[in-house]
Scaffold this active site. Structure first.
Site, PDB file in Angstrom:
ATOM      1  N   ASN A   1      43.541  42.507  47.092  1.00 27.97           N
ATOM      2  CA  ASN A   1      43.005  41.376  46.318  1.00 27.97           C
ATOM      3  C   ASN A   1      42.747  41.787  44.864  1.00 27.97           C
ATOM      4  O   ASN A   1      41.702  42.349  44.553  1.00 27.97           O
ATOM      5  CB  ASN A   1      41.719  40.850  46.963  1.00 27.97           C
ATOM      6  N   VAL A   2      43.691  41.481  44.001  1.00 33.30           N
ATOM      7  CA  VAL A   2      43.626  41.895  42.605  1.00 33.30           C
ATOM      8  C   VAL A   2      42.854  40.848  41.789  1.00 33.30           C
ATOM      9  O   VAL A   2      43.028  39.644  41.978  1.00 33.30           O
ATOM     10  CB  VAL A   2      45.035  42.087  42.025  1.00 33.30           C
TER      11      VAL A   2
ATOM     12  N   TYR B   1      54.766  33.507  52.851  1.00 33.11           N
ATOM     13  CA  TYR B   1      54.685  34.449  51.738  1.00 33.11           C
ATOM     14  C   TYR B   1      54.620  35.886  52.255  1.00 33.11           C
ATOM     15  O   TYR B   1      55.391  36.752  51.826  1.00 33.11           O
ATOM     16  CB  TYR B   1      53.459  34.137  50.878  1.00 33.11           C
TER      17      TYR B   1
ATOM     18  N   ARG C   1      37.053  41.858  51.857  1.00 34.84           N
ATOM     19  CA  ARG C   1      38.341  42.086  51.213  1.00 34.84           C
ATOM     20  C   ARG C   1      38.290  43.396  50.429  1.00 34.84           C
ATOM     21  O   ARG C   1      37.240  43.842  49.996  1.00 34.84           O
ATOM     22  CB  ARG C   1      38.650  40.966  50.212  1.00 34.84           C
TER      23      ARG C   1
ATOM     24  N   PHE D   1      50.113  37.304  35.965  1.00 29.14           N
ATOM     25  CA  PHE D   1      48.837  38.020  36.007  1.00 29.14           C
ATOM     26  C   PHE D   1      49.023  39.531  36.057  1.00 29.14           C
ATOM     27  O   PHE D   1      48.744  40.254  35.087  1.00 29.14           O
ATOM     28  CB  PHE D   1      48.035  37.506  37.206  1.00 29.14           C
ATOM     29  N   ILE D   2      49.520  40.038  37.153  1.00 31.36           N
ATOM     30  CA  ILE D   2      49.688  41.484  37.289  1.00 31.36           C
ATOM     31  C   ILE D   2      50.761  41.979  36.325  1.00 31.36           C
ATOM     32  O   ILE D   2      50.593  43.007  35.653  1.00 31.36           O
ATOM     33  CB  ILE D   2      50.029  41.858  38.741  1.00 31.36           C
TER      34      ILE D   2
ATOM     35  N   LYS E   1      57.539  39.100  51.968  1.00 32.10           N
ATOM     36  CA  LYS E   1      57.270  40.437  51.453  1.00 32.10           C
ATOM     37  C   LYS E   1      57.553  41.505  52.505  1.00 32.10           C
ATOM     38  O   LYS E   1      58.102  42.576  52.205  1.00 32.10           O
ATOM     39  CB  LYS E   1      55.822  40.525  50.967  1.00 32.10           C
TER      40      LYS E   1
ATOM     41  N   ASP F   1      60.692  36.153  32.578  1.00 37.65           N
ATOM     42  CA  ASP F   1      59.733  35.212  33.176  1.00 37.65           C
ATOM     43  C   ASP F   1      59.975  33.829  32.624  1.00 37.65           C
ATOM     44  O   ASP F   1      60.773  33.634  31.704  1.00 37.65           O
ATOM     45  CB  ASP F   1      58.290  35.654  32.893  1.00 37.65           C
TER      46      ASP F   1
ATOM     47  N   SER G   1      52.845  43.234  49.351  1.00 38.57           N
ATOM     48  CA  SER G   1      51.560  42.553  49.465  1.00 38.57           C
ATOM     49  C   SER G   1      50.822  42.976  50.719  1.00 38.57           C
ATOM     50  O   SER G   1      51.436  43.262  51.761  1.00 38.57           O
ATOM     51  CB  SER G   1      51.776  41.037  49.502  1.00 38.57           C
TER      52      SER G   1
ATOM     53  N   LYS H   1      46.792  30.789  37.178  1.00 39.28           N
ATOM     54  CA  LYS H   1      47.116  30.806  38.602  1.00 39.28           C
ATOM     55  C   LYS H   1      46.465  29.681  39.404  1.00 39.28           C
ATOM     56  O   LYS H   1      46.640  29.611  40.621  1.00 39.28           O
ATOM     57  CB  LYS H   1      46.737  32.167  39.199  1.00 39.28           C
TER      58      LYS H   1
ATOM     59  N   PHE I   1      33.267  29.929  50.945  1.00 35.69           N
ATOM     60  CA  PHE I   1      33.590  29.495  52.300  1.00 35.69           C
ATOM     61  C   PHE I   1      32.548  29.997  53.305  1.00 35.69           C
ATOM     62  O   PHE I   1      32.120  31.152  53.249  1.00 35.69           O
ATOM     63  CB  PHE I   1      34.949  30.051  52.743  1.00 35.69           C
TER      64      PHE I   1
END
Length: 333
Positions: free
Chosen positions: A180-181, A149, A226, A14-15, A153, A35, A120, A189, A212
């Site tokens: 939050n991209v 995760y 966010r 993605f990024i 980082k 990749d 992150s 994803k 949620f």
């Protein structure tokens, strides 16, 4: 004229693919992607289909490729990682997110190359210590991520700062704490897609969407906050850093303004002229103790380093994403 080569790990993701697309606008650059693409039917290859990359390397062949071609590389942009915050295999996470990053750091330091890598906002954990973006060793060691995760980082940020202080660093090194991209090229994803991408099929079909409920007394349902940052802004920052070899350190990369998930969903509806239709459901128990209710990037250090372009407002970014990509026959950048 000598070749200018930039290697982007995770460049089909993605990024990474948005960074590749931005860099490929410069005909003077040869952009090499490292990749995995997976099954052709998964369409991850389409993230790169519009970018005239110069070479493609499988991750298991990366260091052999560097041994053969590394003298041509001026900059490594390391976006390759296990990016799922719910990945259960901690050994896989630490191998992918820390060990590989460490080996690339050592290669860049030894060969006098530059390195930009993905950190992150998950390193901040519950956010009780703020999101000030300090990158001194004591500040980084004080952070308490909520999952493996985020810990992986944070661990590499600490490693980078320690090694730089010892004089064992690439000629330029920058870690970017992505918030939050959202934006094009994230469809592969699955459950880690942005809320915009996840709710889009129902919005497009004229249906309502679900978010949620809040399980925190200070936040209403849908009011969880966010820092949503448009991926074009992320790519622009990385491209600027690629031209700014004097900039070093760990920096926040967000919009600088916290917005609610409700506002994000409303913007998605309004991008196609619909009134919002939102319902709420209970958050799974497994997430409740690991959930961030507020994130907001303090962007002052990146601004002080010289980056002065404005960040895209939420409504503008969502409108561009929907009109330019999601609501088209070709949603890839």
């Amino acid at each position: 004229m000598s070749r200018r080569v930039i290697l982007v790990t995770g460049g089909a993701g993605f990024i990474g693919s948005n960074i590749v697309a931005k860099l490929c606008e410069d005909d003077g650059l040869d952009v090499v992607v490292c990749d995995w693409l997976g099954e052709a039917s998964e369409n991850k290859w389409k993230n790169l289909a519009k970018s005239p990359i110069a070479d493609f390397v499988a991750p298991e062949d990366l260091f052999d490729w560097l041994a053969e071609r590394g003298d041509e590389v001026e900059l490594v942009i390391h976006m390759g990682a296990i990016s799922s915050t719910t990945e259960p295999d901690a050994d896989l996470i630490v191998q992918s997110n820390f060990v590989l990053s460490r080996e690339l750091w050592r290669w860049c330091a030894q060969h006098r190359r530059r390195l930009i890598y993905a950190s992150s906002a998950a390193t901040y954990g519950d956010g009780l210590q703020g999101f000030d973006g300090k990158d001194d060793l004591e500040s980084l060691k004080a952070l308490r991520p909520l999952n493996a995760y985020g810990w992986s980082k944070a661990l590499f940020d600490i490693y980078a700062v320690r090694e730089a202080a010892r004089g064992h660093a690439p000629t330029q090194w920058v870690g970017l704490k992505f918030f939050n991209v959202y934006g094009p090229n994230e469809d592969h994803k699955a459950g880690m897609k942005s809320v915009v991408c996840q709710i889009w099929p129902k919005v497009a079909a004229g249906e309502g969407v679900r978010l949620f409920k809040s399980h925190h007394p200070d936040y209403e349902d849908g009011g969880q906050l966010r820092d949503f940052v448009y991926v074009r802004d992320v790519a622009d920052v990385v491209a600027w850093l690629a031209k700014s070899p004097h900039v070093n350190g760990v920096y926040n990369l967000g919009s600088g303004k916290a917005r609610s998930f409700k506002a994000l969903a409303e913007a998605t509806f309004r991008a196609v002229g619909r009134e919002p239709d939102i319902d709420y459901f209970d958050m799974p128990e497994v997430l409740r103790g690991k959930y961030q209710y507020f994130t907001q990037a303090d962007m002052s250090r990146l601004r002080a380093a010289g980056y002065n372009a404005p960040m895209t407002a939420l409504e503008d970014g969502v409108e561009d994403y929907v009109a330019g990509f999601l609501n088209t026959d070709d949603p890839y950048r």
